[in-house]
Design a protein around this motif. Structure first.
Motif, PDB file in Angstrom:
ATOM      1  N   UNK A  83       0.858  -1.146  -0.209  1.00 47.30           N
ATOM      2  CA  UNK A  83       0.165   0.101   0.065  1.00 47.30           C
ATOM      3  C   UNK A  83       0.499   1.760   0.086  1.00 47.30           C
ATOM      4  N   UNK A  84       1.636   1.199  -0.738  1.00 45.02           N
ATOM      5  CA  UNK A  84       2.619   2.189  -0.793  1.00 45.02           C
ATOM      6  C   UNK A  84       3.846   2.275   0.292  1.00 45.02           C
ATOM      7  N   UNK A  85       3.973   1.318   0.691  1.00 47.70           N
ATOM      8  CA  UNK A  85       5.271   1.042   1.816  1.00 47.70           C
ATOM      9  C   UNK A  85       5.724  -0.034   1.250  1.00 47.70           C
ATOM     10  N   UNK A  86       7.241   0.276   1.556  1.00 50.41           N
ATOM     11  CA  UNK A  86       8.309  -0.333   0.985  1.00 50.41           C
ATOM     12  C   UNK A  86       8.615  -1.595   2.487  1.00 50.41           C
ATOM     13  N   UNK A  87       8.136  -2.804   1.546  1.00 57.73           N
ATOM     14  CA  UNK A  87       8.134  -3.930   2.773  1.00 57.73           C
ATOM     15  C   UNK A  87       9.016  -5.518   1.956  1.00 57.73           C
ATOM     16  N   UNK A  88       9.760  -6.315   2.647  1.00 56.16           N
ATOM     17  CA  UNK A  88      10.124  -6.316   2.431  1.00 56.16           C
ATOM     18  C   UNK A  88       9.707  -8.478   2.844  1.00 56.16           C
ATOM     19  N   UNK A  89       9.797  -9.380   1.744  1.00 52.01           N
ATOM     20  CA  UNK A  89       9.832 -10.702   2.382  1.00 52.01           C
ATOM     21  C   UNK A  89      10.594 -10.961   3.214  1.00 52.01           C
ATOM     22  N   UNK A  90      10.888 -12.169   3.907  1.00 56.07           N
ATOM     23  CA  UNK A  90      11.569 -12.180   5.488  1.00 56.07           C
ATOM     24  C   UNK A  90      12.242 -12.950   5.061  1.00 56.07           C
ATOM     25  N   UNK A  91      14.119 -12.810   5.066  1.00 52.71           N
ATOM     26  CA  UNK A  91      14.850 -13.380   5.045  1.00 52.71           C
ATOM     27  C   UNK A  91      14.843 -14.239   6.321  1.00 52.71           C
ATOM     28  N   UNK A  92      14.650 -13.996   7.640  1.00 50.64           N
ATOM     29  CA  UNK A  92      14.368 -14.711   7.953  1.00 50.64           C
ATOM     30  C   UNK A  92      13.957 -14.083   9.781  1.00 50.64           C
ATOM     31  N   UNK A  93      13.547 -14.936  10.052  1.00 45.72           N
ATOM     32  CA  UNK A  93      12.156 -14.188  10.998  1.00 45.72           C
ATOM     33  C   UNK A  93      12.550 -14.082  12.981  1.00 45.72           C
ATOM     34  N   UNK A  94      14.407 -13.482  12.418  1.00 43.60           N
ATOM     35  CA  UNK A  94      15.231 -12.930  13.390  1.00 43.60           C
ATOM     36  C   UNK A  94      14.598 -11.963  14.224  1.00 43.60           C
ATOM     37  N   UNK A  95      14.350 -11.011  13.518  1.00 45.00           N
ATOM     38  CA  UNK A  95      13.207  -9.850  14.346  1.00 45.00           C
ATOM     39  C   UNK A  95      12.124 -10.468  15.262  1.00 45.00           C
ATOM     40  N   UNK A  96      11.345 -10.801  14.711  1.00 48.42           N
ATOM     41  CA  UNK A  96      10.023 -11.596  15.123  1.00 48.42           C
ATOM     42  C   UNK A  96      10.231 -13.049  16.489  1.00 48.42           C
ATOM     43  N   UNK A  97      11.979 -13.351  16.020  1.00 50.02           N
ATOM     44  CA  UNK A  97      11.753 -14.394  17.154  1.00 50.02           C
ATOM     45  C   UNK A  97      12.114 -13.797  18.588  1.00 50.02           C
ATOM     46  N   UNK A  98      13.129 -12.872  18.811  1.00 52.08           N
ATOM     47  CA  UNK A  98      13.589 -11.929  19.689  1.00 52.08           C
ATOM     48  C   UNK A  98      12.639 -11.337  20.687  1.00 52.08           C
ATOM     49  N   UNK A  99      11.470 -11.053  19.446  1.00 51.22           N
ATOM     50  CA  UNK A  99      10.808  -9.473  19.801  1.00 51.22           C
ATOM     51  C   UNK A  99       9.245 -11.311  20.556  1.00 51.22           C
ATOM     52  N   UNK A 100       9.383 -11.899  20.259  1.00 50.91           N
ATOM     53  CA  UNK A 100       8.422 -13.298  20.511  1.00 50.91           C
ATOM     54  C   UNK A 100       8.448 -14.037  21.906  1.00 50.91           C
ATOM     55  N   UNK A 101       9.967 -13.379  22.383  1.00 48.28           N
ATOM     56  CA  UNK A 101      10.142 -13.933  23.917  1.00 48.28           C
ATOM     57  C   UNK A 101       9.370 -12.988  24.482  1.00 48.28           C
ATOM     58  N   UNK A 102       8.774 -11.995  24.802  1.00 53.02           N
ATOM     59  CA  UNK A 102       8.080 -11.115  25.717  1.00 53.02           C
ATOM     60  C   UNK A 102       6.708 -11.660  25.648  1.00 53.02           C
ATOM     61  N   UNK A 103       6.242 -13.188  24.476  1.00 51.38           N
ATOM     62  CA  UNK A 103       5.035 -13.434  25.288  1.00 51.38           C
ATOM     63  C   UNK A 103       5.390 -15.285  25.515  1.00 51.38           C
ATOM     64  N   UNK A 104       6.263 -15.982  25.345  1.00 53.43           N
ATOM     65  CA  UNK A 104       7.013 -17.064  25.558  1.00 53.43           C
ATOM     66  C   UNK A 104       8.248 -16.915  25.463  1.00 53.43           C
ATOM     67  N   UNK A 105       9.429 -18.068  26.796  1.00 46.97           N
ATOM     68  CA  UNK A 105       9.944 -17.802  26.966  1.00 46.97           C
ATOM     69  C   UNK A 105      10.443 -19.149  25.771  1.00 46.97           C
ATOM     70  N   UNK A 106       9.802 -19.536  24.790  1.00 47.33           N
ATOM     71  CA  UNK A 106      10.283 -20.846  23.804  1.00 47.33           C
ATOM     72  C   UNK A 106       9.803 -20.346  23.088  1.00 47.33           C
ATOM     73  N   UNK A 107      10.209 -20.517  21.676  1.00 45.64           N
ATOM     74  CA  UNK A 107       9.284 -20.423  20.498  1.00 45.64           C
ATOM     75  C   UNK A 107      10.032 -20.962  19.471  1.00 45.64           C
ATOM     76  N   UNK A 108       8.922 -21.547  18.473  1.00 46.32           N
ATOM     77  CA  UNK A 108      10.212 -22.097  17.501  1.00 46.32           C
ATOM     78  C   UNK A 108       8.354 -21.719  16.471  1.00 46.32           C
ATOM     79  N   UNK A 109       9.188 -22.039  15.066  1.00 42.58           N
ATOM     80  CA  UNK A 109       8.326 -21.668  13.842  1.00 42.58           C
ATOM     81  C   UNK A 109       8.851 -22.713  12.765  1.00 42.58           C
ATOM     82  N   UNK A 110       7.938 -23.042  12.284  1.00 47.58           N
ATOM     83  CA  UNK A 110       8.734 -23.523  10.585  1.00 47.58           C
ATOM     84  C   UNK A 110       8.412 -22.448   9.304  1.00 47.58           C
TER      85      UNK A 110
END
Ligand code: ASP
Ligand code: MG
Length: 342
Positions: A83-110
Protein backbone atom coordinates in the motif's frame (compact mmCIF):
# COMPACT_ATOMS: atom_id res chain seq x y z
CA UNK A 1 24.22 -42.38 -2.97
CA UNK A 2 25.61 -40.62 -6.02
CA UNK A 3 27.25 -37.25 -5.58
CA UNK A 4 28.78 -34.68 -7.88
CA UNK A 5 30.63 -32.75 -5.23
CA UNK A 6 33.60 -32.15 -7.45
CA UNK A 7 31.67 -29.85 -9.74
CA UNK A 8 33.24 -26.41 -9.16
CA UNK A 9 31.36 -23.16 -8.74
CA UNK A 10 31.15 -21.25 -11.97
CA UNK A 11 33.94 -18.74 -12.43
CA UNK A 12 32.67 -17.36 -15.76
CA UNK A 13 30.03 -14.64 -16.18
CA UNK A 14 27.20 -15.67 -13.88
CA UNK A 15 24.26 -17.11 -15.77
CA UNK A 16 21.58 -19.18 -14.11
CA UNK A 17 21.90 -22.88 -14.68
CA UNK A 18 18.36 -23.12 -16.07
CA UNK A 19 18.69 -26.75 -17.19
CA UNK A 20 19.06 -28.15 -13.68
CA UNK A 21 15.36 -28.32 -12.86
CA UNK A 22 13.19 -30.95 -14.51
CA UNK A 23 9.72 -30.05 -15.78
CA UNK A 24 7.42 -29.60 -12.76
CA UNK A 25 5.10 -32.44 -13.82
CA UNK A 26 8.04 -34.86 -14.06
CA UNK A 27 9.49 -33.82 -10.69
CA UNK A 28 6.10 -33.99 -8.92
CA UNK A 29 5.28 -37.47 -10.23
CA UNK A 30 8.76 -38.88 -9.59
CA UNK A 31 8.70 -41.67 -6.96
CA UNK A 32 11.93 -40.18 -5.56
CA UNK A 33 10.12 -36.91 -4.87
CA UNK A 34 7.34 -38.82 -3.12
CA UNK A 35 9.85 -40.70 -0.92
CA UNK A 36 11.74 -37.49 -0.16
CA UNK A 37 8.65 -35.57 0.89
CA UNK A 38 7.55 -38.39 3.20
CA UNK A 39 11.00 -38.25 4.82
CA UNK A 40 10.62 -34.48 5.16
CA UNK A 41 7.23 -34.94 6.79
CA UNK A 42 8.78 -37.28 9.39
CA UNK A 43 11.65 -34.83 10.00
CA UNK A 44 9.23 -31.98 10.63
CA UNK A 45 7.05 -34.13 12.89
CA UNK A 46 10.15 -35.25 14.82
CA UNK A 47 11.43 -31.69 15.22
CA UNK A 48 8.02 -30.50 16.42
CA UNK A 49 7.76 -33.40 18.90
CA UNK A 50 11.17 -32.66 20.39
CA UNK A 51 10.64 -28.90 20.63
CA UNK A 52 7.13 -29.16 22.10
CA UNK A 53 8.27 -31.78 24.62
CA UNK A 54 10.87 -29.25 25.80
CA UNK A 55 8.19 -26.61 26.33
CA UNK A 56 8.58 -24.60 23.11
CA UNK A 57 5.45 -23.06 21.62
CA UNK A 58 4.98 -23.15 17.84
CA UNK A 59 4.12 -19.76 16.41
CA UNK A 60 3.42 -18.33 12.99
CA UNK A 61 5.32 -15.19 12.04
CA UNK A 62 4.96 -12.54 9.34
CA UNK A 63 6.20 -13.29 5.84
CA UNK A 64 6.33 -9.56 4.99
CA UNK A 65 7.41 -6.56 7.05
CA UNK A 66 9.10 -3.15 6.92
CA UNK A 67 12.52 -4.73 7.61
CA UNK A 68 14.02 -8.20 7.69
CA UNK A 69 17.23 -10.01 8.65
CA UNK A 70 20.11 -8.16 6.94
CA UNK A 71 22.66 -10.87 7.75
CA UNK A 72 22.14 -13.34 4.95
CA UNK A 73 25.51 -13.81 3.31
CA UNK A 74 25.50 -12.13 -0.11
CA UNK A 75 21.80 -12.62 -0.76
CA UNK A 76 19.51 -9.72 -1.75
CA UNK A 77 16.18 -8.99 -0.15
CA UNK A 78 12.94 -9.12 -2.15
CA UNK A 79 10.82 -5.95 -2.06
CA UNK A 80 7.09 -5.69 -2.08
CA UNK A 81 4.83 -2.66 -2.34
CA UNK A 82 2.58 -2.70 0.74
CA UNK A 83 0.00 0.00 0.00
CA UNK A 84 2.72 2.44 -0.95
CA UNK A 85 5.07 1.32 1.86
CA UNK A 86 8.34 -0.35 1.07
CA UNK A 87 8.16 -3.86 2.60
CA UNK A 88 10.43 -6.91 2.44
CA UNK A 89 9.82 -10.62 2.20
CA UNK A 90 11.39 -12.30 5.23
CA UNK A 91 14.97 -13.48 4.79
CA UNK A 92 14.67 -14.84 8.34
CA UNK A 93 12.36 -14.31 11.31
CA UNK A 94 15.12 -13.18 13.68
CA UNK A 95 13.56 -9.81 14.63
CA UNK A 96 10.19 -11.44 15.33
CA UNK A 97 11.81 -14.34 17.20
CA UNK A 98 13.48 -12.01 19.70
CA UNK A 99 10.30 -9.94 20.09
CA UNK A 100 8.20 -13.08 20.63
CA UNK A 101 10.12 -13.80 23.83
CA UNK A 102 7.88 -11.15 25.42
CA UNK A 103 5.07 -13.69 24.96
CA UNK A 104 6.77 -17.06 25.57
CA UNK A 105 10.21 -18.12 26.86
CA UNK A 106 10.68 -20.78 24.20
CA UNK A 107 9.31 -20.48 20.69
CA UNK A 108 9.72 -22.05 17.29
CA UNK A 109 8.26 -21.78 13.85
CA UNK A 110 8.55 -23.47 10.50
CA UNK A 111 9.04 -20.34 8.48
CA UNK A 112 9.30 -19.59 4.76
CA UNK A 113 12.21 -17.34 3.75
CA UNK A 114 13.13 -15.69 0.45
CA UNK A 115 16.77 -14.83 -0.24
CA UNK A 116 17.72 -13.67 -3.72
CA UNK A 117 20.98 -15.57 -3.73
CA UNK A 118 23.78 -14.78 -6.23
CA UNK A 119 23.19 -16.33 -9.66
CA UNK A 120 26.16 -18.67 -9.30
CA UNK A 121 24.34 -20.48 -6.47
CA UNK A 122 21.96 -21.99 -9.03
CA UNK A 123 24.55 -24.74 -9.38
CA UNK A 124 25.99 -25.12 -5.85
CA UNK A 125 23.41 -27.85 -5.15
CA UNK A 126 22.75 -26.37 -1.72
CA UNK A 127 21.10 -23.01 -2.26
CA UNK A 128 17.45 -22.26 -2.85
CA UNK A 129 16.10 -18.75 -3.34
CA UNK A 130 12.99 -19.79 -1.36
CA UNK A 131 13.25 -22.22 1.52
CA UNK A 132 11.95 -23.08 4.99
CA UNK A 133 13.66 -23.00 8.35
CA UNK A 134 12.87 -24.63 11.67
CA UNK A 135 13.51 -21.38 13.51
CA UNK A 136 13.98 -21.56 17.29
CA UNK A 137 14.56 -18.97 20.05
CA UNK A 138 15.02 -19.61 23.78
CA UNK A 139 15.07 -16.90 26.45
CA UNK A 140 18.12 -16.83 28.74
CA UNK A 141 19.82 -19.70 26.85
CA UNK A 142 23.56 -19.82 26.19
CA UNK A 143 25.21 -20.75 22.91
CA UNK A 144 26.03 -24.20 24.31
CA UNK A 145 22.42 -24.75 25.31
CA UNK A 146 21.31 -23.71 21.83
CA UNK A 147 23.73 -26.21 20.27
CA UNK A 148 22.46 -28.91 22.66
CA UNK A 149 18.96 -28.17 21.40
CA UNK A 150 20.03 -28.34 17.73
CA UNK A 151 21.58 -31.72 18.43
CA UNK A 152 18.47 -32.93 20.23
CA UNK A 153 16.16 -31.82 17.44
CA UNK A 154 18.26 -33.42 14.70
CA UNK A 155 18.84 -36.65 16.61
CA UNK A 156 15.15 -37.04 17.39
CA UNK A 157 14.02 -36.12 13.86
CA UNK A 158 16.52 -38.47 12.16
CA UNK A 159 15.63 -41.29 14.58
CA UNK A 160 11.98 -40.82 13.64
CA UNK A 161 12.83 -41.04 9.95
CA UNK A 162 14.80 -44.24 10.55
CA UNK A 163 11.83 -45.71 12.44
CA UNK A 164 9.07 -44.62 10.07
CA UNK A 165 10.56 -44.28 6.60
CA UNK A 166 12.43 -47.55 5.96
CA UNK A 167 10.70 -47.99 2.59
CA UNK A 168 11.42 -44.44 1.45
CA UNK A 169 15.07 -44.60 2.54
CA UNK A 170 15.44 -47.90 0.67
CA UNK A 171 13.83 -46.44 -2.46
CA UNK A 172 16.40 -43.62 -2.36
CA UNK A 173 19.21 -46.11 -1.63
CA UNK A 174 20.17 -44.22 1.50
CA UNK A 175 22.77 -45.93 3.70
CA UNK A 176 20.75 -46.12 6.92
CA UNK A 177 23.57 -47.58 9.03
CA UNK A 178 25.67 -44.51 8.21
CA UNK A 179 22.77 -42.22 9.08
CA UNK A 180 22.25 -43.99 12.40
CA UNK A 181 25.96 -43.68 13.21
CA UNK A 182 25.98 -39.96 12.31
CA UNK A 183 23.45 -39.10 15.00
CA UNK A 184 24.63 -41.59 17.65
CA UNK A 185 27.61 -39.64 18.97
CA UNK A 186 27.74 -36.03 20.26
CA UNK A 187 28.42 -33.44 17.55
CA UNK A 188 31.91 -31.91 17.89
CA UNK A 189 32.24 -28.14 18.46
CA UNK A 190 35.27 -26.75 16.61
CA UNK A 191 36.42 -23.12 16.82
CA UNK A 192 36.36 -21.18 13.55
CA UNK A 193 40.14 -20.51 13.73
CA UNK A 194 40.86 -24.23 13.95
CA UNK A 195 38.70 -24.90 10.88
CA UNK A 196 40.66 -22.22 8.99
CA UNK A 197 43.92 -23.94 9.98
CA UNK A 198 42.64 -27.35 8.89
CA UNK A 199 41.61 -25.93 5.52
CA UNK A 200 45.01 -24.31 5.01
CA UNK A 201 46.73 -27.54 5.98
CA UNK A 202 44.80 -29.19 3.16
CA UNK A 203 46.01 -26.50 0.75
CA UNK A 204 42.77 -24.51 0.62
CA UNK A 205 43.50 -20.74 0.77
CA UNK A 206 40.82 -19.89 3.34
CA UNK A 207 41.32 -16.39 4.76
CA UNK A 208 41.30 -16.01 8.54
CA UNK A 209 38.88 -13.62 10.20
CA UNK A 210 36.15 -14.09 7.63
CA UNK A 211 33.28 -16.33 6.57
CA UNK A 212 34.16 -19.92 5.56
CA UNK A 213 33.80 -19.94 1.78
CA UNK A 214 31.19 -22.22 0.20
CA UNK A 215 33.74 -24.47 -1.50
CA UNK A 216 35.73 -24.68 1.74
CA UNK A 217 32.60 -25.58 3.63
CA UNK A 218 31.92 -28.38 1.15
CA UNK A 219 35.48 -29.60 1.64
CA UNK A 220 35.24 -29.80 5.44
CA UNK A 221 31.81 -31.34 5.08
CA UNK A 222 33.13 -34.05 2.75
CA UNK A 223 35.94 -34.85 5.21
CA UNK A 224 33.68 -35.02 8.27
CA UNK A 225 32.88 -38.33 9.92
CA UNK A 226 29.80 -36.86 11.60
CA UNK A 227 27.89 -33.58 11.85
CA UNK A 228 29.89 -30.90 13.70
CA UNK A 229 29.56 -27.31 14.80
CA UNK A 230 31.87 -24.48 13.73
CA UNK A 231 31.77 -21.99 16.62
CA UNK A 232 32.80 -18.35 16.91
CA UNK A 233 32.71 -16.78 13.45
CA UNK A 234 34.50 -13.44 13.25
CA UNK A 235 32.63 -10.19 13.53
CA UNK A 236 31.78 -8.82 10.13
CA UNK A 237 30.78 -12.20 8.76
CA UNK A 238 27.26 -12.17 10.24
CA UNK A 239 24.35 -9.88 11.14
CA UNK A 240 24.17 -7.39 14.01
CA UNK A 241 22.12 -9.75 16.20
CA UNK A 242 24.86 -12.37 16.73
CA UNK A 243 26.30 -11.40 20.12
CA UNK A 244 29.94 -10.37 20.29
CA UNK A 245 32.03 -12.18 22.90
CA UNK A 246 33.10 -9.95 25.78
CA UNK A 247 36.14 -12.16 26.56
CA UNK A 248 37.18 -12.35 22.95
CA UNK A 249 36.11 -9.13 21.19
CA UNK A 250 35.84 -9.52 17.43
CA UNK A 251 34.45 -13.04 17.83
CA UNK A 252 30.74 -13.75 17.73
CA UNK A 253 28.96 -16.19 20.06
CA UNK A 254 27.51 -18.02 17.09
CA UNK A 255 27.73 -21.38 15.31
CA UNK A 256 26.94 -23.26 12.12
CA UNK A 257 26.18 -26.96 12.02
CA UNK A 258 27.98 -28.69 9.14
CA UNK A 259 26.62 -31.97 7.80
CA UNK A 260 28.95 -34.73 6.61
CA UNK A 261 28.97 -36.16 3.05
CA UNK A 262 29.62 -32.83 1.32
CA UNK A 263 26.19 -31.41 2.15
CA UNK A 264 27.62 -28.37 3.99
CA UNK A 265 25.76 -26.12 6.40
CA UNK A 266 22.46 -27.26 7.88
CA UNK A 267 21.91 -24.64 10.57
CA UNK A 268 23.10 -21.23 11.81
CA UNK A 269 22.50 -19.81 15.25
CA UNK A 270 23.86 -17.67 18.07
CA UNK A 271 23.49 -15.97 21.38
CA UNK A 272 21.83 -12.64 20.65
CA UNK A 273 22.62 -9.02 21.24
CA UNK A 274 19.65 -7.83 23.29
CA UNK A 275 20.77 -4.49 24.79
CA UNK A 276 19.58 -1.40 22.97
CA UNK A 277 22.90 0.49 22.91
CA UNK A 278 24.87 -2.54 21.73
CA UNK A 279 22.35 -3.31 19.01
CA UNK A 280 22.55 0.27 17.73
CA UNK A 281 26.36 0.07 17.69
CA UNK A 282 26.33 -3.28 15.91
CA UNK A 283 23.78 -2.01 13.37
CA UNK A 284 26.00 0.94 12.56
CA UNK A 285 29.09 -1.28 12.35
CA UNK A 286 27.31 -3.56 9.88
CA UNK A 287 26.09 -0.65 7.73
CA UNK A 288 22.46 -0.85 8.82
CA UNK A 289 20.42 2.30 9.38
CA UNK A 290 18.77 2.00 12.84
CA UNK A 291 15.90 4.26 11.68
CA UNK A 292 14.62 1.42 9.47
CA UNK A 293 14.20 -0.83 12.51
CA UNK A 294 11.84 1.45 14.50
CA UNK A 295 9.37 -1.21 15.66
CA UNK A 296 12.13 -3.64 16.67
CA UNK A 297 14.16 -1.00 18.48
CA UNK A 298 11.07 0.11 20.39
CA UNK A 299 10.67 -3.47 21.61
CA UNK A 300 14.36 -3.75 22.48
CA UNK A 301 14.52 -0.38 24.26
CA UNK A 302 11.78 -1.50 26.61
CA UNK A 303 13.61 -4.72 27.40
CA UNK A 304 13.82 -8.19 25.91
CA UNK A 305 15.48 -11.18 27.58
CA UNK A 306 18.92 -12.35 26.54
CA UNK A 307 18.47 -15.40 24.35
CA UNK A 308 19.98 -17.84 21.93
CA UNK A 309 18.43 -19.45 18.87
CA UNK A 310 18.99 -20.96 15.48
CA UNK A 311 17.43 -21.87 12.16
CA UNK A 312 17.69 -25.35 10.61
CA UNK A 313 17.21 -25.40 6.84
CA UNK A 314 14.35 -27.81 6.19
CA UNK A 315 15.32 -28.64 2.61
CA UNK A 316 19.02 -28.94 3.50
CA UNK A 317 18.24 -31.30 6.37
CA UNK A 318 15.98 -33.30 4.08
CA UNK A 319 18.62 -33.43 1.36
CA UNK A 320 21.19 -34.79 3.78
CA UNK A 321 18.93 -37.32 5.49
CA UNK A 322 17.49 -38.56 2.20
CA UNK A 323 20.97 -38.68 0.63
CA UNK A 324 20.03 -36.48 -2.35
CA UNK A 325 22.41 -34.88 -4.84
CA UNK A 326 20.87 -31.42 -4.60
CA UNK A 327 18.75 -29.38 -2.25
CA UNK A 328 16.16 -28.58 -4.95
CA UNK A 329 15.17 -32.25 -4.91
CA UNK A 330 13.94 -31.76 -1.34
CA UNK A 331 11.02 -29.54 -2.26
CA UNK A 332 8.02 -29.98 -4.55
CA UNK A 333 8.35 -26.53 -6.14
CA UNK A 334 12.02 -25.51 -6.11
CA UNK A 335 13.21 -21.94 -6.71
CA UNK A 336 16.84 -21.61 -7.81
CA UNK A 337 18.63 -18.28 -8.23
CA UNK A 338 17.67 -16.76 -11.58
CA UNK A 339 15.77 -19.84 -12.78
CA UNK A 340 12.13 -19.33 -13.77
CA UNK A 341 9.95 -22.00 -12.15
CA UNK A 342 6.46 -22.24 -10.61
N1 ASP B 1 17.53 -18.04 11.57
C1 ASP B 1 18.92 -18.11 11.94
C2 ASP B 1 19.10 -17.73 13.38
O1 ASP B 1 18.17 -17.80 14.11
C3 ASP B 1 19.78 -17.27 11.12
C4 ASP B 1 19.56 -17.53 9.68
O2 ASP B 1 18.44 -17.36 9.22
O3 ASP B 1 20.52 -17.90 8.99
O4 ASP B 1 20.20 -17.40 13.82
MG1 MG C 1 23.31 -20.00 7.69
Amino acid sequence: MTTQIDRPLSTAMPVPDADILPLPRLHLADPRTRATLRIQQALLAGAREHLRAGGSVEMTHPIIGPVTDPGSRGAKQADIDFYGHHYKLMTSAILYKQASLLTFDRIFLVAPNVRLEPIETSSTRRHLAEFRQIDVEVARATRDEAMDLVEGVIRHAVTKVLAECAEELAALERDTAALQAFVAAPFARIPHGEVVERLRAKGYPQAAGTEIEWQAEELISRDAAAPFFVVGYPKGSRGFYDKESTEDPGTLLNFDLIAPEGCGELCSGSEREFEYAKIITRMRETGENPAKYAWYLDVVRNGIPNSAGFGIGVERLTRWVAGLDSVWQATAFPKLAGVVSP
